[in-house]
Design a protein around this motif. Structure first.
Motif, PDB file in Angstrom:
ATOM      1  N   SER A 324       1.049 -18.283 -11.087  1.00 59.87           N
ATOM      2  CA  SER A 324       0.384 -19.354 -11.840  1.00 59.87           C
ATOM      3  C   SER A 324      -1.118 -19.386 -11.592  1.00 59.87           C
ATOM      4  N   LEU A 325      -1.547 -18.802 -10.473  1.00 57.88           N
ATOM      5  CA  LEU A 325      -2.972 -18.722 -10.154  1.00 57.88           C
ATOM      6  C   LEU A 325      -3.631 -17.495 -10.789  1.00 57.88           C
ATOM      7  N   GLY A 326      -2.833 -16.740 -11.534  1.00 57.59           N
ATOM      8  CA  GLY A 326      -3.377 -15.573 -12.213  1.00 57.59           C
ATOM      9  C   GLY A 326      -3.457 -14.329 -11.357  1.00 57.59           C
ATOM     10  N   VAL A 327      -2.752 -14.334 -10.226  1.00 58.58           N
ATOM     11  CA  VAL A 327      -2.740 -13.166  -9.340  1.00 58.58           C
ATOM     12  C   VAL A 327      -1.435 -12.403  -9.576  1.00 58.58           C
ATOM     13  N   SER A 328      -1.547 -11.187 -10.068  1.00 54.68           N
ATOM     14  CA  SER A 328      -0.364 -10.371 -10.350  1.00 54.68           C
ATOM     15  C   SER A 328       0.015  -9.565  -9.114  1.00 54.68           C
ATOM     16  N   LEU A 329       1.110  -9.954  -8.485  1.00 56.46           N
ATOM     17  CA  LEU A 329       1.572  -9.220  -7.312  1.00 56.46           C
ATOM     18  C   LEU A 329       1.921  -7.784  -7.687  1.00 56.46           C
ATOM     19  N   GLU A 330       2.455  -7.587  -8.878  1.00 58.47           N
ATOM     20  CA  GLU A 330       2.816  -6.234  -9.311  1.00 58.47           C
ATOM     21  C   GLU A 330       1.571  -5.355  -9.419  1.00 58.47           C
ATOM     22  N   ASP A 331       0.473  -5.908  -9.967  1.00 56.66           N
ATOM     23  CA  ASP A 331      -0.767  -5.130 -10.057  1.00 56.66           C
ATOM     24  C   ASP A 331      -1.320  -4.815  -8.672  1.00 56.66           C
ATOM     25  N   VAL A 332      -1.253  -5.786  -7.788  1.00 57.68           N
ATOM     26  CA  VAL A 332      -1.758  -5.571  -6.430  1.00 57.68           C
ATOM     27  C   VAL A 332      -0.956  -4.478  -5.728  1.00 57.68           C
ATOM     28  N   THR A 333       0.356  -4.530  -5.872  1.00 58.72           N
ATOM     29  CA  THR A 333       1.187  -3.548  -5.175  1.00 58.72           C
ATOM     30  C   THR A 333       1.009  -2.143  -5.743  1.00 58.72           C
ATOM     31  N   LYS A 334       0.780  -2.033  -7.054  1.00 56.46           N
ATOM     32  CA  LYS A 334       0.493  -0.717  -7.636  1.00 56.46           C
ATOM     33  C   LYS A 334      -0.790  -0.143  -7.048  1.00 56.46           C
ATOM     34  N   LYS A 335      -1.796  -0.996  -6.897  1.00 49.67           N
ATOM     35  CA  LYS A 335      -3.069  -0.566  -6.327  1.00 49.67           C
ATOM     36  C   LYS A 335      -2.896  -0.162  -4.861  1.00 49.67           C
ATOM     37  N   LEU A 336      -2.104  -0.936  -4.132  1.00 50.73           N
ATOM     38  CA  LEU A 336      -1.867  -0.617  -2.727  1.00 50.73           C
ATOM     39  C   LEU A 336      -1.142   0.717  -2.560  1.00 50.73           C
ATOM     40  N   GLU A 337      -0.214   1.014  -3.472  1.00 51.14           N
ATOM     41  CA  GLU A 337       0.460   2.307  -3.415  1.00 51.14           C
ATOM     42  C   GLU A 337      -0.534   3.444  -3.610  1.00 51.14           C
ATOM     43  N   ARG A 338      -1.395   3.305  -4.634  1.00 52.60           N
ATOM     44  CA  ARG A 338      -2.404   4.342  -4.872  1.00 52.60           C
ATOM     45  C   ARG A 338      -3.321   4.500  -3.663  1.00 52.60           C
ATOM     46  N   GLU A 339      -3.742   3.379  -3.106  1.00 50.77           N
ATOM     47  CA  GLU A 339      -4.636   3.427  -1.946  1.00 50.77           C
ATOM     48  C   GLU A 339      -3.933   4.017  -0.731  1.00 50.77           C
ATOM     49  N   GLY A 340      -2.651   3.694  -0.563  1.00 55.35           N
ATOM     50  CA  GLY A 340      -1.903   4.224   0.575  1.00 55.35           C
ATOM     51  C   GLY A 340      -1.795   5.731   0.530  1.00 55.35           C
ATOM     52  N   ILE A 341      -1.494   6.257  -0.652  1.00 55.21           N
ATOM     53  CA  ILE A 341      -1.412   7.712  -0.811  1.00 55.21           C
ATOM     54  C   ILE A 341      -2.778   8.340  -0.558  1.00 55.21           C
ATOM     55  N   GLN A 343      -5.232   7.166   1.259  1.00 60.56           N
ATOM     56  CA  GLN A 343      -5.568   7.088   2.688  1.00 60.56           C
ATOM     57  C   GLN A 343      -4.878   8.189   3.476  1.00 60.56           C
ATOM     58  N   PHE A 344      -3.619   8.456   3.149  1.00 58.92           N
ATOM     59  CA  PHE A 344      -2.912   9.523   3.852  1.00 58.92           C
ATOM     60  C   PHE A 344      -3.477  10.894   3.482  1.00 58.92           C
ATOM     61  N   GLU A 345      -3.903  11.063   2.237  1.00 55.70           N
ATOM     62  CA  GLU A 345      -4.527  12.325   1.854  1.00 55.70           C
ATOM     63  C   GLU A 345      -5.833  12.527   2.606  1.00 55.70           C
ATOM     64  N   THR A 346      -6.611  11.452   2.730  1.00 56.09           N
ATOM     65  CA  THR A 346      -7.872  11.529   3.463  1.00 56.09           C
ATOM     66  C   THR A 346      -7.626  11.875   4.927  1.00 56.09           C
ATOM     67  N   ALA A 347      -6.641  11.222   5.535  1.00 59.78           N
ATOM     68  CA  ALA A 347      -6.319  11.493   6.936  1.00 59.78           C
ATOM     69  C   ALA A 347      -5.818  12.920   7.117  1.00 59.78           C
ATOM     70  N   PHE A 348      -4.984  13.365   6.176  1.00 56.67           N
ATOM     71  CA  PHE A 348      -4.446  14.724   6.263  1.00 56.67           C
ATOM     72  C   PHE A 348      -5.574  15.749   6.145  1.00 56.67           C
ATOM     73  N   ASN A 349      -6.501  15.530   5.211  1.00 54.91           N
ATOM     74  CA  ASN A 349      -7.617  16.460   5.044  1.00 54.91           C
ATOM     75  C   ASN A 349      -8.537  16.440   6.266  1.00 54.91           C
ATOM     76  N   ALA A 350      -8.748  15.262   6.839  1.00 52.98           N
ATOM     77  CA  ALA A 350      -9.561  15.179   8.052  1.00 52.98           C
ATOM     78  C   ALA A 350      -8.902  15.938   9.198  1.00 52.98           C
ATOM     79  N   MET A 351      -7.585  15.844   9.253  1.00 51.50           N
ATOM     80  CA  MET A 351      -6.844  16.580  10.283  1.00 51.50           C
ATOM     81  C   MET A 351      -6.964  18.084  10.076  1.00 51.50           C
ATOM     82  N   MET A 352      -6.951  18.526   8.834  1.00 47.34           N
ATOM     83  CA  MET A 352      -7.144  19.951   8.552  1.00 47.34           C
ATOM     84  C   MET A 352      -8.517  20.406   9.040  1.00 47.34           C
ATOM     85  N   ASP A 353      -9.547  19.553   8.832  1.00 44.04           N
ATOM     86  CA  ASP A 353     -10.891  19.874   9.306  1.00 44.04           C
ATOM     87  C   ASP A 353     -10.914  19.969  10.832  1.00 44.04           C
ATOM     88  N   THR A 354     -10.201  19.040  11.483  1.00 43.52           N
ATOM     89  CA  THR A 354     -10.141  19.065  12.944  1.00 43.52           C
ATOM     90  C   THR A 354      -9.509  20.345  13.454  1.00 43.52           C
TER      91      THR A 354
END
Length: 362
Positions: A324-341, A343-354
């Motif tokens: 009712s406040l105009g906050v779409s939990l579904e939109d937020v969770t879709k964004k969090l999924e994209r960000e989570g993937i 973040q793991f790609e960034t960490a994995f690539n950093a580990m490859m550099d290490t």
């Protein structure tokens, strides 16, 4: 008996969201946690491994030796990780046996760049499963649409799966369907299902971290409540779907429910209790995988009592108020999924550099 030990008695298994080579000696930190706290499992991810390999010299000798046989830093990483997982699985084997294969699992994640690749995920998951060669291992697969399809197939092949990065109820329902369908396919093929274990990793604190700023003006009463309500809603669906005849028929053949695993349970907002997401989500047939700081905090001052059904009648109201406040939990969770993937790609690539850096200097 400390609060961590009490959680296991209440039906919630405590796993540790951390791994590093120096923990894994027979008399090391992990063995101590198993003995003293009744720790029941371990989870890992690319971010954890990036930190472990970057900050520790424990892997250096193996990296130096592995470069004789492997050219790719990715191949070297998975050789390092498989060895860790094997060592941890061996430490947890008595737990696996004592709990009749309910607990004692150690998870290793597929490459994050496979998040939208069904065939690639299946191939790498099978490769890692066979390399680890431990019945108390779990392969982590992200709960993308493609990942769920891969998970269902892998379950049908008898592989233990930790399906991760679940943020939304809608996606969780697809995970349930994928798991049960995988079991049914295996039964139809005349194969046993009594040895298969799986968890659904449902993320908590990242939801409040994303939504709380949206509530700063008009929705302060909801701050710090949405993530817990979302998880409670998931638990309602767990109880419903795993109590239905469809699953009960599989259970009669030895199937285990795919337990909900609470992930991202470290508190990100310093104004909240440092054990908020542990204290609030204690329920039977659940798992909580806990980062080190939160693990220590709960051992020190956590409250071990069944809480997940507390205020359950308010859950729908909280989620409706958010909408009712105009906050779409579904939109937020879709964004969090994209960000989570990402973040793991960034960490994995950093580990490859290490690893590449170490290959040049060792």
């Amino acid at each position: 008996m400390n609060p961590l030990q009490k959680l296991n008695q209440l039906g919630q298994s405590v796993w540790y969201d951390n791994i590093e080579r120096s923990m894994l000696n027979v008399d090391g930190e992990l063995a101590k946690l198993i003995k003293e706290d009744d720790l029941r499992g371990v989870t890992s991810n690319p971010a954890i491994y990036d930190k472990a390999i970057r900050s520790s010299s424990a892997y250096d000798a193996d990296i130096k030796e592995l470069q004789k046989s492997f050219n790719s830093p990715s191949d070297i990483f998975f050789e390092l990780a498989v060895k860790d997982i094997q060592m941890a699985c061996d430490l947890f084997m008595p737990v696996y046996q004592a709990t009749n294969s309910l607990d004692g699992y150690v998870s290793l994640e597929v490459s994050p760049d496979l998040a939208h690749d069904v065939v690639g995920t299946i191939q790498e998951a099978k490769l890692l499963w066979n390399k680890i060669n431990r019945k108390n291992a779990m392969i982590k697969v992200p709960a993308t649409i493609e990942g769920i399809e891969a998970m269902s197939h892998l379950i049908s092949e008898g592989i233990n799966i930790n399906v991760t990065l679940i943020f939304s109820i809608k996606r969780y329902l697809r995970v349930i369907e994928g798991y049960i369908s995988g079991l049914e396919k295996r039964v139809s093929a005349g194969k046993p299902i009594n040895h298969i274990a799986s968890v659904a990793s449902f993320f908590i604190s990242r939801i409040d971290a994303a939504i709380d700023p949206m509530l700063a003006e008009n929705g302060k009463a909801l701050q710090g409540k949405v993530a817990i309500a979302n998880a409670q809603k998931a638990y309602q669906h767990f109880l419903e779907h795993y109590g239905e005849k469809r699953f009960k028929d599989l259970q009669a053949k030895g199937a285990k429910p795919q337990r909900l695993l609470w992930a991202s349970t470290g508190t990100k907002n310093p104004e909240y209790s440092d054990v908020l997401y542990m204290d609030s989500l204690i329920g039977t047939e659940t798992v909580n995988t806990v980062p080190p700081a939160t693990y220590d905090a709960f051992r020190d001052h956590g409250t071990a009592k069944l809480t997940i059904m507390d205020n359950m009648a308010d859950v729908d109201g909280i989620l409706e108020q958010l909408d009712s406040l105009g906050v779409s939990l579904e939109d937020v969770t879709k964004k969090l999924e994209r960000e989570g993937i990402a973040q793991f790609e960034t960490a994995f690539n950093a580990m490859m550099d290490t690893i590449n850096e170490k290959l040049l200097t060792l």
